[in-house]
Design a protein around this motif. Structure first.
Motif, mmCIF file in Angstrom:
data_model
loop_
_atom_site.group_PDB
_atom_site.id
_atom_site.type_symbol
_atom_site.label_atom_id
_atom_site.label_comp_id
_atom_site.label_asym_id
_atom_site.label_seq_id
_atom_site.Cartn_x
_atom_site.Cartn_y
_atom_site.Cartn_z
ATOM 1 N N THR A 54 42.834 -77.554 -40.779
ATOM 2 C CA THR A 54 43.569 -76.844 -39.971
ATOM 3 C C THR A 54 43.357 -75.449 -39.963
ATOM 4 N N THR A 55 43.378 -74.548 -38.891
ATOM 5 C CA THR A 55 43.106 -73.222 -38.599
ATOM 6 C C THR A 55 41.659 -72.619 -39.225
ATOM 7 N N ASN B 155 43.646 -76.688 -34.494
ATOM 8 C CA ASN B 155 43.312 -75.002 -34.268
ATOM 9 C C ASN B 155 42.341 -74.449 -34.940
ATOM 10 N N SER B 156 41.189 -75.015 -34.772
ATOM 11 C CA SER B 156 39.982 -74.601 -35.448
ATOM 12 C C SER B 156 38.874 -74.254 -34.379
#
Length: 205
Positions: A21-22, A49-50
């Motif tokens: 994530t991220t 979200n990467s």
């Protein structure tokens, strides 16, 4: 970062399961097969979200701007993007090289019991077409289940693609569902998907 290797190569990691994530990566990656801007190969994973701003240059198959190979165990990728140029041998995608498990049929569809194999499996199995009607819908027992499906949503790729077959999103699509995603850049034949494997096989039909 500059990362070089043989197979299963990525700027973040070569192989991943679980959750990402991220996360992000930038730089360049070189290798053979299963090479991706963020991760080389994934399975049983969720990525959200990467992004990867990575130039990918590989000589083999399953090459992607974000992920190289996404098959066994499935994956769910959302809200992510890849912006680097991608060069590979075959199954080259701006976002994913190979999305979803598939089988290869080695004999004509009209045979009663064609030999089939799961991707990467050196062994052979048999299947029967039942009543002999449309063969495409009669393939079973190739050990591909719904759990192997790859989901890609709300994602995009913007790099130029070199390789064959190749696509702006994926070089090859098997057991996968792709939605609300797009690609820009220079794409051979302006295809989002280089090859869509329609001869799917799933346990129990």
């Amino acid at each position: 970062a500059s990362v070089a290797g043989n197979n299963n190569v990525g700027a973040l990691t070569g192989y991943a399961r679980g959750d990402i994530t991220t996360s992000s990566a930038s730089g360049n990656v070189t290798g053979g097969s299963n090479v991706g801007g963020l991760v080389g190969q994934i399975g049983s994973i969720t990525i959200s979200n990467s992004y990867a701003q990575v130039e990918v240059d590989a000589s083999g198959n399953d090459i992607g701007g974000f992920v190289g190979l996404a098959t066994t165990g499935g994956a769910d990728i959302s809200g992510s993007f890849a912006s680097g140029n991608v060069t590979g041998g075959s199954d080259v995608g701006g976002f994913v090289g190979q999305a979803g498990e598939h089988i290869d049929i080695t004999t004509l569809l009209f045979e009663t019991t064609p030999r089939i194999r799961k991707r990467g499996d050196p062994g052979w199995s048999k299947c029967t077409f039942g009543d002999g009607s449309d063969a495409v819908d009669k393939i079973h027992d190739a050990n591909i289940g719904i759990g192997d499906r790859v989901y890609i949503s709300n994602s995009y790729a913007s790099g130029n693609i070199t390789g064959s077959p190749s696509g702006g999103i994926a070089g090859k699509v098997g057991e996968a569902k792709i939605s609300d995603s797009f690609a820009t850049g220079e794409i051979p034949e302006n295809k989002l998907f280089g090859k869509h494997v329609i001869n799917q096989a799933r346990r129990g039909g």
